[in-house]
Design an enzyme around this catalytic site. Structure first.
Site, PDB file in Angstrom:
ATOM      1  N   MET A  24       2.223 -41.315  19.151  1.00  0.00           N
ATOM      2  CA  MET A  24       3.343 -42.176  19.358  1.00  0.00           C
ATOM      3  C   MET A  24       3.781 -41.867  20.996  1.00  0.00           C
ATOM      4  O   MET A  24       4.809 -42.428  21.617  1.00  0.00           O
ATOM      5  CB  MET A  24       4.446 -42.178  18.454  1.00  0.00           C
ATOM      6  CG  MET A  24       4.022 -42.603  17.063  1.00  0.00           C
ATOM      7  SD  MET A  24       5.376 -43.549  16.269  1.00  0.00           S
ATOM      8  CE  MET A  24       6.698 -42.158  16.228  1.00  0.00           C
ATOM      9  N   HIS A  28       3.388 -33.703  24.242  1.00  0.00           N
ATOM     10  CA  HIS A  28       3.664 -31.963  24.556  1.00  0.00           C
ATOM     11  C   HIS A  28       2.515 -31.374  23.870  1.00  0.00           C
ATOM     12  O   HIS A  28       1.517 -32.033  23.913  1.00  0.00           O
ATOM     13  CB  HIS A  28       4.862 -31.620  23.739  1.00  0.00           C
ATOM     14  CG  HIS A  28       5.045 -32.184  22.147  1.00  0.00           C
ATOM     15  ND1 HIS A  28       4.133 -31.583  21.372  1.00  0.00           N
ATOM     16  CD2 HIS A  28       5.720 -33.025  21.554  1.00  0.00           C
ATOM     17  CE1 HIS A  28       4.361 -31.950  20.173  1.00  0.00           C
ATOM     18  NE2 HIS A  28       5.415 -32.846  20.327  1.00  0.00           N
ATOM     19  N   HIS A  31       0.439 -32.249  20.936  1.00  0.00           N
ATOM     20  CA  HIS A  31      -0.576 -33.218  20.977  1.00  0.00           C
ATOM     21  C   HIS A  31      -1.551 -32.939  21.623  1.00  0.00           C
ATOM     22  O   HIS A  31      -2.774 -33.149  21.201  1.00  0.00           O
ATOM     23  CB  HIS A  31       0.094 -34.620  21.799  1.00  0.00           C
ATOM     24  CG  HIS A  31       1.472 -35.143  21.049  1.00  0.00           C
ATOM     25  ND1 HIS A  31       2.841 -34.858  21.602  1.00  0.00           N
ATOM     26  CD2 HIS A  31       1.627 -35.839  19.879  1.00  0.00           C
ATOM     27  CE1 HIS A  31       3.632 -35.631  20.869  1.00  0.00           C
ATOM     28  NE2 HIS A  31       2.836 -36.129  19.801  1.00  0.00           N
TER      29      HIS A  31
HETATM   30  P1  AMP Z   1       3.627 -38.285  16.948  1.00  0.00           P
HETATM   31  O1  AMP Z   1       3.244 -38.702  18.372  1.00  0.00           O
HETATM   32  O2  AMP Z   1       4.994 -37.644  16.474  1.00  0.00           O
HETATM   33  O3  AMP Z   1       3.311 -39.225  15.953  1.00  0.00           O
HETATM   34  O4  AMP Z   1       2.707 -37.247  16.608  1.00  0.00           O
HETATM   35  C1  AMP Z   1       1.114 -37.391  16.716  1.00  0.00           C
HETATM   36  C2  AMP Z   1       0.475 -36.138  16.247  1.00  0.00           C
HETATM   37  O5  AMP Z   1       0.714 -34.941  16.594  1.00  0.00           O
HETATM   38  C3  AMP Z   1       0.707 -36.045  14.500  1.00  0.00           C
HETATM   39  O6  AMP Z   1      -0.269 -35.641  13.732  1.00  0.00           O
HETATM   40  C4  AMP Z   1       1.712 -34.818  14.711  1.00  0.00           C
HETATM   41  O7  AMP Z   1       1.812 -34.364  13.325  1.00  0.00           O
HETATM   42  C5  AMP Z   1       1.114 -34.145  15.581  1.00  0.00           C
HETATM   43  N1  AMP Z   1       1.964 -33.281  16.048  1.00  0.00           N
HETATM   44  C6  AMP Z   1       3.497 -33.547  16.514  1.00  0.00           C
HETATM   45  N2  AMP Z   1       4.206 -32.386  16.856  1.00  0.00           N
HETATM   46  C7  AMP Z   1       3.159 -31.290  16.673  1.00  0.00           C
HETATM   47  C8  AMP Z   1       3.330 -29.898  16.922  1.00  0.00           C
HETATM   48  N3  AMP Z   1       4.568 -29.321  17.414  1.00  0.00           N
HETATM   49  N4  AMP Z   1       2.344 -29.203  16.721  1.00  0.00           N
HETATM   50  C9  AMP Z   1       0.987 -29.639  16.158  1.00  0.00           C
HETATM   51  N5  AMP Z   1       0.805 -30.982  15.998  1.00  0.00           N
HETATM   52  C10 AMP Z   1       2.128 -31.870  16.282  1.00  0.00           C
END
Ligand code: AMP
Length: 283
Positions: A24, A28, A31
């Site tokens: 989304m 950081h 990602h």
């Molecule tokens: P999001 O943009 O928050 O939907 O996350 C996208 C992907 O990145 C998802 O598979 C999350 O689980 C992963 N993600 C988010 N934060 C972290 C983190 N700190 N360490 C590893 N993967 C992450």
């Protein structure tokens, strides 16, 4: 790196293998680590950037979710991403009549706290898989229940995508990286790493005490109380089987501690494996 808005444009762009990272945005290091791994393993990395309206509840932060496509595109490019797929809501949701509901594993914890959240997640991930056609897809264990839901969906719907669940990337003090951490006040940011510390010390205590049911219960209760005394509003602090997300009273090789707790308006999620040998094994 190529920026793509429409799924049709994705056709024939890639080689035989595609490593896919659904996101989304507000990137950081968590990602970026998934992106680099997709590129290294499959040679062609596609990242979707889509703030999915259907996984936010009516009182949640959809409209104020951080969005900075230009900065994200630059970070993705530097991580070696080949295609950034940033579709419109209309492209992804021509209508909302068909939904994927993964029962069981999605019902408790985050599912209970955020009704409909995992229906939104499963539906959008299924749609993105159909648009991107990845051979491999990468998810972070930071969102452990999401990993379990996606894994169940892929198995139940016989989807031909190989899933990779990767460890949580953390700040130096142990706080799990999250796009929402930027909303913590300096005082909240100082306290926030306690969530991970509590999970790790509870996990250590459960392993050390041989995991009798009463000792586990006492450890979970005390950890939760300790966080509350420190200023967290604890949603849950529990031990689950990471495949089913059913609560557990005695540790097994699939045990994880999962926790959600609010500091001010920011809801933090984290988890910790109890039996280290199964750290990234959801099978
Ligand atoms: P999001 O943009 O928050 O939907 O996350 C996208 C992907 O990145 C998802 O598979 C999350 O689980 C992963 N993600 C988010 N934060 C972290 C983190 N700190 N360490 C590893 N993967 C992450």
């Amino acid at each position: 790196m190529r920026l793509v808005r429409e799924a049709d444009e994705l056709r024939d762009l890639a080689g035989a293998r595609i490593g896919f990272v659904p996101t989304m945005g507000a990137f950081h290091e968590g990602h970026l680590s998934l992106m680099r791994e997709a590129k290294a393993n499959q040679g062609f990395a596609v990242v979707s950037l889509f703030v999915n309206p259907t996984q936010f509840g009516p009182d949640e932060d959809f409209s104020r979710y951080p969005r900075d496509e230009a900065a994200d595109a630059e970070m993705a490019r530097s991580a070696g991403v080949d295609v950034l797929f940033a579709p419109s809501v209309e492209e992804v949701f021509p209508s909302r009549t068909t939904n994927v509901v993964v029962s069981g594993v999605s019902e408790r914890w985050e599912g209970e706290h955020r009704p409909g959240h995992f229906d939104g997640v499963a539906t959008v991930v299924a749609k993105l898989f159909h648009m991107v056609h990845p051979t491999d897809a990468y998810f972070g264990l930071k969102d452990l229940q999401q990993c379990a839901v996606v894994r169940r969906m892929v198995e139940d719907l016989n989807m031909r995508v190989r899933l990779h669940f990767r460890p949580t990337v953390r700040e130096q003090d142990g706080l799990a990286m999250s796009s929402r951490n930027r909303y913590l006040s300096p005082e909240e940011r100082r306290i926030a790493p306690m969530l991970n510390r509590s999970l790790r010390s509870a996990s250590g205590a459960i392993v050390a005490t041989g995991s009798s049911e009463s000792a586990v219960e006492e450890t979970l209760r005390e950890s939760s109380a300790h966080l509350s005394r420190s200023g967290f509003e604890v949603g849950y602090f529990s031990m689950v089987d990471c495949r089913t997300f059913l609560p557990q009273r005695a540790a097994t090789q699939h045990s994880y501690l999962v926790a959600a707790a609010k500091l001010g308006s920011v809801r933090l999620l984290d988890n910790c494996c109890v039996a280290q040998s199964s750290a990234v094994d959801l099978s």
